[in-house]
Motif scaffolding. Structure first.
Motif, short mmCIF file in Angstrom:
data_model
loop_
_atom_site.label_atom_id
_atom_site.label_comp_id
_atom_site.label_asym_id
_atom_site.label_seq_id
_atom_site.Cartn_x
_atom_site.Cartn_y
_atom_site.Cartn_z
N ALA A 27 -34.77 3.68 -3.33
CA ALA A 27 -34.13 3.49 -2.02
C ALA A 27 -35.15 3.65 -0.90
O ALA A 27 -35.13 2.88 0.07
N ILE A 28 -36.03 4.61 -1.02
CA ILE A 28 -37.07 4.82 0.00
C ILE A 28 -38.01 3.61 0.06
O ILE A 28 -38.35 3.13 1.14
N ARG A 29 -38.42 3.10 -1.10
CA ARG A 29 -39.28 1.92 -1.13
C ARG A 29 -38.58 0.73 -0.48
O ARG A 29 -39.20 -0.03 0.28
N CYS A 30 -37.30 0.58 -0.75
CA CYS A 30 -36.53 -0.52 -0.18
C CYS A 30 -36.46 -0.38 1.34
O CYS A 30 -36.64 -1.36 2.07
N ARG A 31 -36.21 0.83 1.83
CA ARG A 31 -36.13 1.06 3.28
C ARG A 31 -37.45 0.71 3.94
O ARG A 31 -37.49 0.02 4.96
N LEU A 32 -38.55 1.17 3.37
CA LEU A 32 -39.87 0.88 3.94
C LEU A 32 -40.16 -0.62 3.94
O LEU A 32 -40.67 -1.17 4.91
N ALA A 33 -39.82 -1.29 2.86
CA ALA A 33 -40.04 -2.74 2.77
C ALA A 33 -39.18 -3.48 3.79
O ALA A 33 -39.64 -4.43 4.43
N ALA A 34 -37.95 -3.03 3.97
CA ALA A 34 -37.06 -3.67 4.95
C ALA A 34 -37.59 -3.47 6.36
O ALA A 34 -37.50 -4.38 7.20
N GLU A 35 -38.13 -2.30 6.65
CA GLU A 35 -38.71 -2.06 7.97
C GLU A 35 -39.88 -3.00 8.24
O GLU A 35 -40.00 -3.56 9.33
N VAL A 36 -40.71 -3.21 7.24
CA VAL A 36 -41.84 -4.14 7.37
C VAL A 36 -41.31 -5.55 7.58
O VAL A 36 -41.82 -6.30 8.42
N ASN A 37 -40.28 -5.92 6.84
CA ASN A 37 -39.70 -7.25 6.92
C ASN A 37 -39.11 -7.54 8.30
O ASN A 37 -39.07 -8.69 8.72
N HIS A 38 -38.66 -6.52 9.00
CA HIS A 38 -37.98 -6.72 10.29
C HIS A 38 -38.79 -6.23 11.49
O HIS A 38 -38.23 -6.01 12.57
N VAL A 39 -40.10 -6.09 11.35
CA VAL A 39 -40.94 -5.68 12.47
C VAL A 39 -40.79 -6.68 13.61
O VAL A 39 -40.81 -7.89 13.41
N GLY A 40 -40.61 -6.15 14.81
CA GLY A 40 -40.49 -7.00 16.00
C GLY A 40 -39.10 -7.56 16.23
O GLY A 40 -38.87 -8.26 17.20
N GLU A 41 -38.17 -7.26 15.35
CA GLU A 41 -36.79 -7.72 15.49
C GLU A 41 -35.92 -6.55 15.95
O GLU A 41 -36.28 -5.40 15.75
N ASP A 42 -34.78 -6.86 16.53
CA ASP A 42 -33.85 -5.81 16.95
C ASP A 42 -32.95 -5.45 15.77
O ASP A 42 -31.73 -5.64 15.81
N VAL A 43 -33.58 -4.96 14.70
CA VAL A 43 -32.88 -4.63 13.47
C VAL A 43 -33.09 -3.16 13.17
O VAL A 43 -34.22 -2.66 13.15
N GLU A 44 -32.00 -2.48 12.94
CA GLU A 44 -32.01 -1.06 12.57
C GLU A 44 -31.95 -0.98 11.05
O GLU A 44 -31.05 -1.57 10.43
N VAL A 45 -32.90 -0.29 10.44
CA VAL A 45 -32.91 -0.11 8.99
C VAL A 45 -32.65 1.37 8.73
O VAL A 45 -33.36 2.23 9.25
N VAL A 46 -31.61 1.64 7.96
CA VAL A 46 -31.23 3.03 7.68
C VAL A 46 -31.13 3.27 6.19
O VAL A 46 -30.82 2.37 5.41
N LEU A 47 -31.41 4.51 5.80
CA LEU A 47 -31.22 4.98 4.44
C LEU A 47 -30.21 6.10 4.53
O LEU A 47 -30.44 7.11 5.19
N LEU A 48 -29.06 5.90 3.89
CA LEU A 48 -27.96 6.86 3.95
C LEU A 48 -27.54 7.25 2.55
O LEU A 48 -27.71 6.47 1.61
N SER A 49 -26.98 8.43 2.41
CA SER A 49 -26.46 8.89 1.12
C SER A 49 -24.98 9.21 1.25
O SER A 49 -24.55 9.74 2.27
N ALA A 50 -24.24 8.87 0.20
CA ALA A 50 -22.81 9.16 0.17
C ALA A 50 -22.37 9.20 -1.29
O ALA A 50 -23.09 8.75 -2.18
N LEU A 51 -21.19 9.72 -1.52
CA LEU A 51 -20.66 9.77 -2.88
C LEU A 51 -20.46 8.37 -3.44
O LEU A 51 -20.71 8.11 -4.62
#
Length: 88
Positions: A27-51
């Motif tokens: 999940a952490i790797r995915c979040r980091l990759a998504a942040e790189v993918n959306h650099v310069g865009e108005d995109v919020e990338v979050v990592l959340l945990s739930a049941l």
């Protein structure tokens, strides 16, 4: 506990992708990759945990209230490619 990575387009007001993980490191790797993918865009990338997804929808409804059918549940090819090449 399940981890979720969400990419949310603030301009459009909808989720672009939602991925579910049982492995926190993946999940952490995915979040980091998504942040790189959306650099310069108005995109919020979050990592959340739930049941489960239902609990996440209750606690973080803003990511689900709008029409997110065009991308939620399907990670973009670019991000999926970056995650698949990340070391374990």
């Amino acid at each position: 506990m399940t981890s979720f990575v969400i990419a949310f387009d603030r301009t459009l007001g909808r989720s672009l992708s939602l991925e579910e993980f049982t492995d926190p490191a993946a999940a952490i790797r995915c979040r980091l990759a998504a942040e790189v993918n959306h650099v310069g865009e108005d995109v919020e990338v979050v990592l959340l945990s739930a049941l489960n997804r239902a609990a996440l929808q209750r606690s973080h409804s803003r990511y689900f209230d709008s029409d997110s059918s065009s991308g939620a549940g399907a990670l973009s090819r670019d991000v999926a490619h970056l995650v698949s090449e990340s070391p374990a």
